[in-house]
Write an enzyme that holds these catalytic residues in place. Sequence first.
Site, PDB file in Angstrom:
ATOM      1  N   SER A 129       1.299  -1.083  -0.193  1.00 41.63           N
ATOM      2  CA  SER A 129      -0.038  -0.117   0.323  1.00 41.63           C
ATOM      3  C   SER A 129       1.074   1.407  -0.130  1.00 41.63           C
ATOM      4  O   SER A 129       1.831   1.006   0.615  1.00 41.63           O
ATOM      5  CB  SER A 129      -0.438   0.150   1.347  1.00 41.63           C
ATOM      6  OG  SER A 129      -1.190   1.359   1.329  1.00 41.63           O
ATOM      7  N   TYR A 153      -2.508  -0.396  10.403  1.00 40.19           N
ATOM      8  CA  TYR A 153      -2.520  -0.559   8.952  1.00 40.19           C
ATOM      9  C   TYR A 153      -1.517  -1.067   8.184  1.00 40.19           C
ATOM     10  O   TYR A 153      -0.789  -1.761   7.917  1.00 40.19           O
ATOM     11  CB  TYR A 153      -3.783   0.259   8.417  1.00 40.19           C
ATOM     12  CG  TYR A 153      -4.278  -0.268   6.898  1.00 40.19           C
ATOM     13  CD1 TYR A 153      -3.831  -1.884   6.572  1.00 40.19           C
ATOM     14  CD2 TYR A 153      -2.897   0.588   6.028  1.00 40.19           C
ATOM     15  CE1 TYR A 153      -3.882  -2.138   4.898  1.00 40.19           C
ATOM     16  CE2 TYR A 153      -3.405   0.120   4.964  1.00 40.19           C
ATOM     17  CZ  TYR A 153      -4.029  -1.427   3.835  1.00 40.19           C
ATOM     18  OH  TYR A 153      -4.219  -1.215   2.359  1.00 40.19           O
ATOM     19  N   LYS A 157       1.371  -3.693   6.627  1.00 46.03           N
ATOM     20  CA  LYS A 157       1.993  -3.644   5.734  1.00 46.03           C
ATOM     21  C   LYS A 157       3.829  -3.206   5.574  1.00 46.03           C
ATOM     22  O   LYS A 157       4.340  -4.363   4.846  1.00 46.03           O
ATOM     23  CB  LYS A 157       1.623  -2.389   4.636  1.00 46.03           C
ATOM     24  CG  LYS A 157       0.109  -2.691   4.472  1.00 46.03           C
ATOM     25  CD  LYS A 157      -0.410  -4.316   3.867  1.00 46.03           C
ATOM     26  CE  LYS A 157      -2.060  -4.081   3.554  1.00 46.03           C
ATOM     27  NZ  LYS A 157      -2.007  -5.468   2.739  1.00 46.03           N
TER      28      LYS A 157
END
Length: 346
Positions: A129, A153, A157
């Site tokens: 991402s 989040y 990643k």
Amino acid sequence: MENNKNKILVTGGAGYIGSHTCIALHEAGYEVVIYDNLSNSSQEAINRVSSLIGKPIEFIEGDIRDADSLRQVFAAQPFFGVIHFAGLKAVGESVTEPLMYYDNNVSGTITLLKIMAEYEVKNFVFSSSATVYGDPEILPINEDSQRSCTNPYGQSKLTVEHILEDLAVSDNHWNLITLRYFNPVGAHPSGQIGEDPNDIPNNLMPYISQVAVGKLDQLSIFGNDYPTVDGTGVRDFIHVTDLAAGHVAALNYLESQTPAVGFLPINLGTGKGTSVLELLRAFSAVSGQDIPFQFAARRAGDIASCYASADKAKELLGWQASLSITDMCQDSWRWQSMNPNGYNLA
């Protein structure tokens, strides 16, 4: 067991990006097996993918944290590689439930990689991402830009990226492409599959489309005082079918690489920024719907502008985004108007 160059395991293949990628893989001649726990996706999405490709798609219900289940999958058939989408993805939820995000996104990926190593399957395309870049110092963002995160989040990643870097150093037989997406939107042109968020959408496009279809009353735009073209946040929106094609290009690239590439990060974006208000106006024009909105305070962790340099994808993979903001809005509106309740057929 000798690897089958055409067979790909797609974890999280029932999800938004995964389902579109399964279609693109089929069209490119790959054989797809979906592995998904359906925690944030739907069996109906798999049914529709099967319908669109004209044949049943193999589906195994399972969790990436379940080593025994994964072992059975890899023991049963030879894979060329894995495209790994299975992960939790709501930024706000990650702030309130960080352990859940690290357990699923980090621990789950470690389990998957361990089982892949056991079965000598070392081609891996990771769904990363643009959040790994945090608040960018320079635009457009290239793959060498500094990485930092503003939420669990994004941190999950980035942690996986660090794990993949270390894995590549430890064993030079791994092909590890990490695709850093910018802002996926849109839907399959058939209107049969698209983004179907649980409850209130976390992302802008499904929120706009649910206001347009009358499911939600109005859109809240967080911040109108950013240093941008109209004060609203600017993002690099990319059509999900362009994104899906990027995964096929990554696999095709890996097939041709000897020796292995190790750890290879690649941005998937259009290279152009679009503001929230510009996207809103484009959607309104396409749908013919008035979309009420109100301005609200900035959200913690949000940044003013974020868009990609996509030069590396073009140079290495021969890939570039081809669909416009208008295309993205048209396909999102077709999906939403044909499926006002998403995959819930009741």
